[in-house]
Every structure is written in structure tokens, then in C-alpha cells.
Design an enzyme around this catalytic site. Structure first.
Site, mmCIF file in Angstrom:
data_model
loop_
_atom_site.group_PDB
_atom_site.id
_atom_site.type_symbol
_atom_site.label_atom_id
_atom_site.label_comp_id
_atom_site.label_asym_id
_atom_site.label_seq_id
_atom_site.Cartn_x
_atom_site.Cartn_y
_atom_site.Cartn_z
ATOM 1 N N SER A 38 0.832 -1.195 0.000
ATOM 2 C CA SER A 38 0.000 0.000 0.000
ATOM 3 C C SER A 38 0.879 1.264 0.000
ATOM 4 O O SER A 38 1.686 1.454 -0.906
ATOM 5 C CB SER A 38 -0.952 -0.036 1.193
ATOM 6 O OG SER A 38 -1.988 0.891 1.056
ATOM 7 N N ASP A 342 -6.218 -3.736 -2.292
ATOM 8 C CA ASP A 342 -5.065 -3.371 -1.470
ATOM 9 C C ASP A 342 -4.288 -4.593 -0.975
ATOM 10 O O ASP A 342 -4.873 -5.594 -0.537
ATOM 11 C CB ASP A 342 -5.549 -2.565 -0.266
ATOM 12 C CG ASP A 342 -4.442 -1.783 0.402
ATOM 13 O OD1 ASP A 342 -4.186 -0.651 -0.018
ATOM 14 O OD2 ASP A 342 -3.826 -2.328 1.337
#
Length: 587
Positions: A38, A342
């Protein structure tokens, strides 16, 4: 220079701590393998680009890392504008910002303000005002009719807002691949998050902004980049860059997520997947893998925080689908659209990246956690020197339904990373930065320059912690944790090797490896089995046999019998990789 690897944890806006941390570490170490998830993946991409510039432009070795530090100032000025919602997502985005930035006691008022200020509720306000006016007028002549009029206005407003928000959540959010912000510039405004990442990676690397830095470019400079992403459609993580040519991307869909020159580089002159044969969209191109994978794609595919940033759609064939008669379904039935979200869903702190039983260089980690004054006092940045135990984890109160739900989600996705990071041989190389969740990092998109500057200072302090890292001491601790487990594994091999044949059809392990006729992988020759595989396993079994004999005679003669060994809640086992290896030809 001494060499190191580096892994950085995800945390959305918490990533503002990383630019100065990376620059500080690079002042003492040459970065070889860099990874994260991320926001940590963005920082890893920037760090890799800076190291690439240092290795390819010796006349300006520090220019790339100076550019990374400069980006911390850019973030301080333009953090919020990088997150730009799609026009149809503006109402939900304003609501989210209002809820995140408001104080706990003011969140209800902030939410009402956000939805009533949205352009899509202007009609509802008009209807409400008209209804109220009519109600007041009617009260002069008819009290009951006037009361009805006064009640209708607020009810109409609530119904309109509720209908609009439900439509946003149930229809528009899925249509935007479950993210408010696609990542690109919306309209004529400033650059968006992905625009900024593309430009910054190229600037840091010292390359033209209209080109695309690739994994192959990094590899040529002796740099490895890795990040986590999550294929929600397949219910599995992937390590980026992808290494198997299995996925296709839609040019139309990718032009919503990446700048035009990146999409053209991804296409690379390839022809679309034939529509007639597969029933696919007319613009599906094979996604590049390995060395051809763009660095910006590594960062963007890892940073798709659910609800905030749109997932990345890719297409592949699901070969497991069958027809009613059991035969394989036609290609047009097997093509499936997959959503990559993600990387933090599957591993938010992949400290296992670049790991080895006995490392030849340290792999540093930068972890982010919540600050608690009662627990941490004034310490915001800590590199532990003493061993940690997994029962040292904080016990947090669970008093509400939201606490309960978030505890379930966080435990399910983070427990492996959490326990791994606390193990001896890991903990002493992971610096922990503690951030106040109410105002620092996370979803706090509206952090001011003062807050971002303070977080940048935490990052610099974290990088300085590694300057005098004692790698010899680290290897000593690592050996004390790995060797007893390895010795125990050899004992298990000995037990399997010495076990006699058990009934019809169950041969001894020695027979299985050297004489039994296998049904699969038959191209492996009998000579290789007898002269390579069989002797190798026999040597491992002999080592285990010596350990077992020493244990029976005197436990002190084994590694496991050493006094005051560190206690570690771990064992050696075969663990599935997050990346998909190219399929080998089976014999």
C-alpha cells in the site's frame, strides 16, 4: 557501501513518514531489495527509483534521495488534493471526509452538513423549503393541514438524501470498482495520486516524465522491488511484479486508472484478445510480466484501499468451469473479470520479503502502530534491542460493535505479520513508528503542514536508528533461533527415512525415491533419482540420526540442548508463495 534490504508497512497517509526515513537509510546503506504494501509500496517504488539513479548516474549519486526528501514538502502542501473522487462519488467522499475529520462528538453534525451541502441534494432542499412555506401558510387557515405541511418537508429531505446515498453505495460505488477515487486527475484540477506517482518516480530516477521505469531497468542496476496485492476474485494474494502471463487488461478500464503513456507502454504493440473466439471486450491486451512490468503499476496495484481508491480490474480465464455434460466450458464462458485490491488485505507488513535462514545482509523494517500515551509515554520511534515475546502485545478493550468487527478484520489479516515481526531475529531490525490515529496518518487526508512535518521528522529518526546496526549480533541471534528448528526438522526426516514399509502399497521412503515407478514427473531419470535425490535425502537423515543419538547420550551435544536459547514461537515448514510461478512441463 554496506548493503541492506528494506520493507515498509502500509498505512494510507501514514506513508508521509517514509521519504525522510529512506533518505536517511540510504546515507549509510546501498539498497538492494525494497518492498512494502500500500503506502509502503509507493515508498518502496520511490526508494528503488532513487537507488537506480545512484547506480546509473554516479556523477549525482544523492540526487534521487534528495528528490525523495523534497516530496515530503510536496505532500505537506498537497496531500488532500491527490485524492480526487470521481464526479459521481463526490457526495460519498465529502461524507467520508466529514466523518474522518470531525471530532467524535461532532460527527453526526458533520455528516448532516456534508450531505446537505452536496449538489445532488439541492433539489431536496428546494422541495423542503417549498413544503415548509406551504405549511406555514396553511397554518393560518387550517391548523392540521399546516402541521402536515411542516412534517412533509423534513421527511422529503430525509427520503431524498437516503435514496441518493443508497444509490451511491449500491450502484455507483461498485461501478467505480469499490473506490471513490480512481487515482487520476478529475476534470481540470491538479494532478491526482497516480499522476503524481508516475511523475515522481521518473523524476527521482532521473528519467523523462513521459517514459516508464520498469522492473527490468531496476534489475539492470542490481535492485529488486516487491509489493503485495490481493486478487479478491480469486481469494488470494499476489506478490508484485507478476511473473506469469495469465492476465489481460482492458485499455478502456486502464485509461481511468493510469496516464495515457503508461497504458501505451503496457500495450507494447500487442494485439487485443480475439473477440469472436472468447466473447471478451474488444480491447483486452496481455498484461506484461517480469522485467516489462512498470514500477508505477507495482505501487498502484498495491495501493487500492477498499472504499477510498478503486480496485484494479484484470481479466483471466477460469479453466475450472464446466458445461452441464462435464466438458470444459467455452472460452466465452470462462473469461472472468478479477478485482485487485489493497495488498494490506493479505499482508500489510510483508517482513518475510527477501528473508533467508541465515541472511547475508540485514532486511530492515519500518512498522506503523497506534500511539497510546499510557503505554508508550513520550516514545514515538523505537528500535527494540531486547528480545520480544508474542504475549507482549497490547490488550485493547472491545466495548462496541464496531470495535468487535474491526478486531475480527484486523486479526484475520494481520496476525501472521504481527507475530513474525515480534520473533527473535526479526524484532531487533524493525523500527516502530507510533502515530496518533485521531490526527496522524491513516484516513486523515486533511492533515496540515505542521502534522505532516512532524511525521516526516519521525521518519528521519527511524532511519537514523539503523545507522549503527550491529549485523554480527543480528546473525548470532538469527542462528540461535534457526538452527534448533532446523536440527529438529532433520530429526523428522530421519524418522521418515527409517520408518519401515507399512503394509501393501506403502514402500519405505528410500524405495520411493530411488526404485518405485512414479505416475507423475516421469521424465526425471532413474539415474538422477539414484545418484542425486536418494543420496541427498540420505545425508539429511544421517544428520538427524546423529542429533538423535547425541540427544539420547547428552542433550548438550545438540544445538537444541544449548542453555539459555531464545524462546521463539515459530517452526520451519513449507509455506505457499504469494506469487504465481510459471507452470512447468510435467512428465
Amino acid at each position: 557501501m554496506r548493503e541492506c534490504d528494506l520493507v515498509m508497512k502500509g498505512g494510507i497517509t501514514s506513508g508521509v513518514v517514509y521519504p525522510r526515513a529512506v533518505a536517511e537509510i540510504a546515507a549509510h546503506y546501498r539498497l538492494r531489495s525494497i518492498g512494502g504494501t500500500s503506502a509502503g509500496a509507493i515508498a518502496a517504488a520511490f526508494a528503488a527509483a532513487a537507488e537506480y539513479r545512484r547506480q546509473t548516474s554516479p556523477e549525482e549519486p544523492s540526487a534521487g534521495f534528495a528528490a525523495i526528501e523534497a516530496e515530503s514538502q510536496t505532500l505537506a502542501r498537497s496531500m488532500k488534493q491527490l485524492f480526487q473522487p470521481a464526479p459521481e462519488m463526490r457526495r460519498l467522499y465529502d461524507l467520508m471526509i466529514a466523518l474522518v475529520t470531525a471530532r467524535p462528538g461532532e460527527r453526526a453534525r458533520a455528516a448532516r452538513w456534508a450531505v446537505t451541502c452536496s449538489h445532488s441534494t439541492a433539489v431536496a432542499l428546494t422541495i423542503t423549503g417549498t413544503s415548509t412555506t406551504v405549511g406555514v401558510a396553511c397554518m393560518i387557515g387550517d391548523l392540521w393541514l399546516g402541521i402536515v405541511g411542516l412534517l412533509v418537508g423534513p421527511l422529503l429531505l430525509a427520503a431524498w438524501i437516503g435514496w441518493g446515498l443508497c444509490r451511491d453505495i449500491r450502484v455507483r460505488l461498485p461501478a467505480n470498482d469499490f473506490g471513490l477515487c480512481p487515482g487520476l486527475r478529475q476534470g481540470d484540477g491538479p494532478e491526482g495520486l497516480t499522476d503524481w506517482m508516475c511523475k515522481t518516480i521518473q523524476t527521482i530516477a532521473g528519467k523523462p516524465v513521459d517514459e516508464v521505469l520498469t522492473i527490468g531497468d531496476l534489475k539492470g542496476a542490481g535492485i529488486e522491488l516487491a509489493a503485495m496485492t490481493t486478487d479478491l476474485s480469486s481469494r488470494r494474494p499476489f506478490q508484485l511484479p507478476l511473473v506469469t502471463a495469465k492476465y489481460w487488461f482492458s485499455e478502456r478500464e486502464f485509461r481511468r486508472l493510469f496516464p495515457a503513456h503508461v497504458v501505451e507502454r503496457l500495450k507494447g504493440g500487442t494485439q487485443p484478445l480475439p473477440v469472436g473466439k472468447t466473447g471478451a471486450p474488444a480491447d483486452l491486451h496481455p498484461l506484461p510480466v517480469g522485467d516489462a512490468f512498470p514500477v508505477v503499476a507495482v505501487a498502484r496495484m498495491s495501493l487500492s484501499f477498499p472504499g477510498l481508491i478503486s480496485a484494479v480490474p484484470l481479466w483471466r480465464f477460469d479453466d475450472g468451469l464446466k458445461r452441464a455434460d462435464g466438458a470444459t466450458a467455452k472460452p466465452s464462458r470462462r473469461l472472468r473479470r478479477c478485482l485487485f485490491s489493497d495488498g494490506g488485505i493479505s499482508s500489510n507488513f510483508p517482513i518475510h520479503f527477501f528473508d533467508a535462514l541465515l541472511p547475508s545482509r540485514p532486511t530492515f523494517g519500518i512498522s506503523l502502530t497506534d500511539y497510546e500515551e499510557a503505554r508508550h509515554g513520550s516514545e514515538r520511534v523505537v528500535l527494540p534491542s531486547a528480545a520480544r515475546q508474542t504475549d507482549d502485545l497490547p490488550a485493547r478493550s472491545i466495548t462496541s460493535l464496531s470495535d468487535f468487527a474491526m478486531a475480527i478484520v484486523d486479526t484475520a489479516k494481520d496476525w501472521q505479520d504481527t507475530l513474525q515481526a515480534m520473533s527473535t531475529g526479526y524484532a531487533e531490525r524493525i523500527v516502530e513508528i507510533r502515530l496518533d490515529p485521531k490526527s496522524e496518518g491513516g484516513l486523515n487526508l486533511a492533515m496540515g503542514e505542521t502534522t505532516i512535518e512532524r511525521l516526516g521528522a519521525y521518519g528521519r529518526e527511524a532511519g537514523q536508528k539503523f545507522a549503527g546496526f550491529d549485523f554480527d549480533e543480528h546473525r548470532w541471534r538469527r542462528a540461535l533461533t534457526v538452527m534448533p528448528s532446523l536440527e529438529k526438522s532433520f530429526e523428522g526426516i530421519t524418522a521418515a527415512w527409517d520408518a519401515p514399509a507399512q503394509g501393501e502399497g506403502w514402500s519405505s521412503l528410500a524405495t520411493v525415491l530411488s526404485e518405485r515407478q512414479p505416475k507423475r514427473y516421469t521424465k526425471l531419470s532413474g539415474t538422477w533419482r539414484r545418484k542425486v535425490l536418494h543420496p541427498f535425502v540420505a545425508r539429511l537423515a544421517a544428520d538427524g540420526r546423529q542429533t538423535r543419538a547425541a540427544t539420547e547420550a547428552d542433550a548438550g551435544k545438540t544445538v537444541q540442548g544449548g542453555k539459555a536459547l531464545p524462546s521463539i514461537d515459530a517452526h520451519i515448514r513449507l509455506v505457499a508463495d504469494a506469487d504465481r510461478r510459471p507452470r512447468i512441463q510435467e512428465g
